[in-house]
Design a protein around this motif. Structure first.
Motif, PDB file in Angstrom:
ATOM      1  N   UNK A 192      10.593  -0.501  12.025  1.00  0.00           N
ATOM      2  CA  UNK A 192       9.626  -1.300  11.266  1.00  0.00           C
ATOM      3  C   UNK A 192      10.253  -2.515  10.595  1.00  0.00           C
ATOM      4  N   UNK A 193       9.470  -3.572  10.549  1.00  0.00           N
ATOM      5  CA  UNK A 193       9.828  -4.736   9.729  1.00  0.00           C
ATOM      6  C   UNK A 193       9.106  -4.616   8.382  1.00  0.00           C
ATOM      7  N   UNK A 194       7.888  -4.143   8.444  1.00  0.00           N
ATOM      8  CA  UNK A 194       7.079  -3.918   7.232  1.00  0.00           C
ATOM      9  C   UNK A 194       6.196  -2.696   7.494  1.00  0.00           C
ATOM     10  N   UNK A 195       6.138  -1.796   6.537  1.00  0.00           N
ATOM     11  CA  UNK A 195       5.206  -0.657   6.605  1.00  0.00           C
ATOM     12  C   UNK A 195       4.375  -0.687   5.325  1.00  0.00           C
ATOM     13  N   UNK A 196       3.071  -0.509   5.473  1.00  0.00           N
ATOM     14  CA  UNK A 196       2.193  -0.504   4.301  1.00  0.00           C
ATOM     15  C   UNK A 196       1.342   0.761   4.334  1.00  0.00           C
ATOM     16  N   UNK A 197       1.316   1.483   3.221  1.00  0.00           N
ATOM     17  CA  UNK A 197       0.395   2.617   3.071  1.00  0.00           C
ATOM     18  C   UNK A 197      -0.397   2.378   1.792  1.00  0.00           C
ATOM     19  N   UNK A 198      -1.714   2.424   1.930  1.00  0.00           N
ATOM     20  CA  UNK A 198      -2.601   2.108   0.802  1.00  0.00           C
ATOM     21  C   UNK A 198      -3.533   3.294   0.573  1.00  0.00           C
ATOM     22  N   UNK A 199      -3.637   3.723  -0.671  1.00  0.00           N
ATOM     23  CA  UNK A 199      -4.554   4.807  -0.997  1.00  0.00           C
ATOM     24  C   UNK A 199      -5.414   4.431  -2.191  1.00  0.00           C
ATOM     25  N   UNK A 200      -6.621   4.963  -2.217  1.00  0.00           N
ATOM     26  CA  UNK A 200      -7.513   4.741  -3.358  1.00  0.00           C
ATOM     27  C   UNK A 200      -8.599   5.810  -3.361  1.00  0.00           C
ATOM     28  N   UNK A 201      -9.341   5.889  -4.455  1.00  0.00           N
ATOM     29  CA  UNK A 201     -10.494   6.794  -4.515  1.00  0.00           C
ATOM     30  C   UNK A 201     -11.725   5.952  -4.811  1.00  0.00           C
ATOM     31  N   UNK A 202     -12.834   6.322  -4.152  1.00  0.00           N
ATOM     32  CA  UNK A 202     -14.056   5.541  -4.391  1.00  0.00           C
ATOM     33  C   UNK A 202     -15.275   6.446  -4.490  1.00  0.00           C
ATOM     34  N   UNK A 217      -7.464   4.852  -8.903  1.00  0.00           N
ATOM     35  CA  UNK A 217      -6.251   5.556  -8.447  1.00  0.00           C
ATOM     36  C   UNK A 217      -5.594   4.862  -7.259  1.00  0.00           C
ATOM     37  N   UNK A 218      -5.461   3.550  -7.343  1.00  0.00           N
ATOM     38  CA  UNK A 218      -4.915   2.792  -6.211  1.00  0.00           C
ATOM     39  C   UNK A 218      -3.415   3.037  -6.118  1.00  0.00           C
ATOM     40  N   UNK A 219      -2.958   3.305  -4.914  1.00  0.00           N
ATOM     41  CA  UNK A 219      -1.529   3.498  -4.638  1.00  0.00           C
ATOM     42  C   UNK A 219      -1.158   2.597  -3.462  1.00  0.00           C
ATOM     43  N   UNK A 220      -0.205   1.706  -3.677  1.00  0.00           N
ATOM     44  CA  UNK A 220       0.240   0.825  -2.602  1.00  0.00           C
ATOM     45  C   UNK A 220       1.738   1.018  -2.427  1.00  0.00           C
ATOM     46  N   UNK A 221       2.128   1.556  -1.271  1.00  0.00           N
ATOM     47  CA  UNK A 221       3.555   1.809  -1.010  1.00  0.00           C
ATOM     48  C   UNK A 221       3.985   1.009   0.209  1.00  0.00           C
ATOM     49  N   UNK A 222       5.238   0.535   0.148  1.00  0.00           N
ATOM     50  CA  UNK A 222       5.759  -0.261   1.266  1.00  0.00           C
ATOM     51  C   UNK A 222       7.110   0.263   1.709  1.00  0.00           C
ATOM     52  N   UNK A 223       7.340   0.151   3.013  1.00  0.00           N
ATOM     53  CA  UNK A 223       8.644   0.501   3.569  1.00  0.00           C
ATOM     54  C   UNK A 223       9.253  -0.683   4.275  1.00  0.00           C
ATOM     55  N   UNK A 224      10.567  -0.627   4.474  1.00  0.00           N
ATOM     56  CA  UNK A 224      11.328  -1.665   5.190  1.00  0.00           C
ATOM     57  C   UNK A 224      11.439  -2.987   4.445  1.00  0.00           C
ATOM     58  N   UNK A 225      11.014  -3.030   3.196  1.00  0.00           N
ATOM     59  CA  UNK A 225      11.100  -4.296   2.468  1.00  0.00           C
ATOM     60  C   UNK A 225      12.137  -4.254   1.342  1.00  0.00           C
ATOM     61  N   UNK A 226      12.688  -3.079   1.078  1.00  0.00           N
ATOM     62  CA  UNK A 226      13.653  -2.929  -0.024  1.00  0.00           C
ATOM     63  C   UNK A 226      14.638  -1.824   0.353  1.00  0.00           C
ATOM     64  N   UNK A 227      15.554  -1.529  -0.535  1.00  0.00           N
ATOM     65  CA  UNK A 227      16.582  -0.517  -0.249  1.00  0.00           C
ATOM     66  C   UNK A 227      15.990   0.890  -0.157  1.00  0.00           C
TER      67      UNK A 227
END
Ligand SMILES: Cc1cc2nc3c(=O)[nH]c(=O)nc-3n(C[C@H](O)[C@H](O)[C@H](O)COP(=O)(O)OP(=O)(O)OC[C@H]3O[C@@H](n4cnc5c(N)ncnc54)[C@H](O)[C@@H]3O)c2cc1C
Length: 291
Positions: A192-202, A217-227
């Protein structure tokens, strides 16, 4: 020629714990990460190996109260075929389908992805956004570590040398929605160059609200962009309490571009990662909002 390290293959968890307590050993699950390290070309190869493959206690996908429990030895193919995952955690099924190709999905495990702690591990942002908890075990007993505390630094985990990751517990919250997107050079066998996982409740599962309902309850997590895999908390705050409208998407994408301090490496420039992460987030909000 590198010398092959000795391998112990315990038949149950008690035997595995006793073996780890007696002498340090590197666990091996599917081996799709560890085998690559055995040549010694990318870091020190392990002196001893503990083969987990026969440990049935580390297998299985089951509902456990208000959570879904995934054994550490669960393969990506098992996730993709699991009726429980498809019903309760479709975002993980989607992520599993993007990992490697069929051979890796047949052999690679969730536990291996988590314990390997690569910032490019594709399931890690999903576990972060889903508020997963990791159940660890050793001869000293079991303990639970939240995903938010599991990867303290680059390629480090909360695991002690004598501990194993046993299972992953993900709370099933009414009305929770999750989305996943991986950007790589191609669709299979790509890091991956960028991975995005987004969660919320509605709203609640019984009474789903319209796509225009405000998110909580928004959750935004990313991979491959930091250590390590990270949460984008300023962007989460920009999304909290707002409906998925074009204005919200514009604001959230701007906030994310300002908040991210991406890494620059052989796979991508920092600027590319910043732009792509913001575009991906915008698109996920647009898709959720149905506009
Ligand atoms: C060709 C190829 C393509 C790949 N594509 C992707 C991809 O698209 N996305 C991605 O994220 N990864 C990818 N990978 C990496 C790898 O397949 C995954 O990280 C996989 O999930 C690792 O699982 P495993 O069971 O094979 O781990 P192993 O190689 O067996 O172990 C990995 C690490 O975790 C530790 N470990 C394993 N299980 C446990 C446990 N239960 N408790 C404690 N420690 C444990 C091991 O000691 C080792 O340090 C790819 C690898 C290859 C070779």
């Amino acid at each position: 020629m590198p010398v092959e390290p000795p391998v112990t293959s315990p038949r149950d968890l008690a035997e595995a714990y006793a073996s780890l307590a007696a002498a340090p050993a590197r666990p091996i699950a599917g081996g799709t990460d560890l085998m690559v390290a055995l040549t010694g070309e990318i870091g020190e190869p392990p002196d001893r190996i503990l083969d987990l493959w026969r440990l049935d206690e580390l297998r299985g996908i089951a509902l456990d109260g208000d959570a879904i429990s995934l054994g550490a030895l669960t393969t990506y193919t098992e996730v993709r075929r699991s009726a429980l995952c498809r019903e309760h955690l479709p975002v993980l099924v989607e992520a599993a389908a993007t990992i490697g190709a069929a051979q890796i999905q047949n052999r690679g495990t969730l536990g291996g992805n988590v314990a390997n702690a690569s910032p490019a591990g594709d399931t890690l942002p999903v576990f972060l956004a889903a508020d997963a908890a990791f159940v660890l075990g050793s001869a000293r007993g079991e303990r639970t570590v939240p995903a938010s505390e599991f990867w303290p630094a680059y390629r480090q985990t909360a695991l002690a040398p004598d501990e194993l990751l046993l299972r992953i517990r993900i709370p099933l919250l009414a009305g929770r929605e999750m989305r996943f997107r991986k950007v790589g050079t191609r669709r299979a066998q790509s890091i991956s160059k960028v991975v995005v996982a987004l969660g919320w409740r509605d709203g609640s599962a019984d009474e789903p609200l319209a796509p225009s309902a405000p998110w909580t309850d928004v959750r935004l997590a990313l991979g491959s962009v930091a250590a390590t895999p990270i949460r984008a908390k300023a962007t989460e705050a920009a999304l909290e309490g707002r409906p998925p409208t074009p204005e919200t998407a514009d604001r959230a994408a701007e906030t994310l571009a300002a908040e991210l301090q991406p890494i620059d490496d052989v796979r991508s420039t920092a600027e590319y990662r910043r732009l792509v992460a913001a575009r991906v987030l915008h698109r996920l909000i647009r898709e959720a909002g149905g506009w």
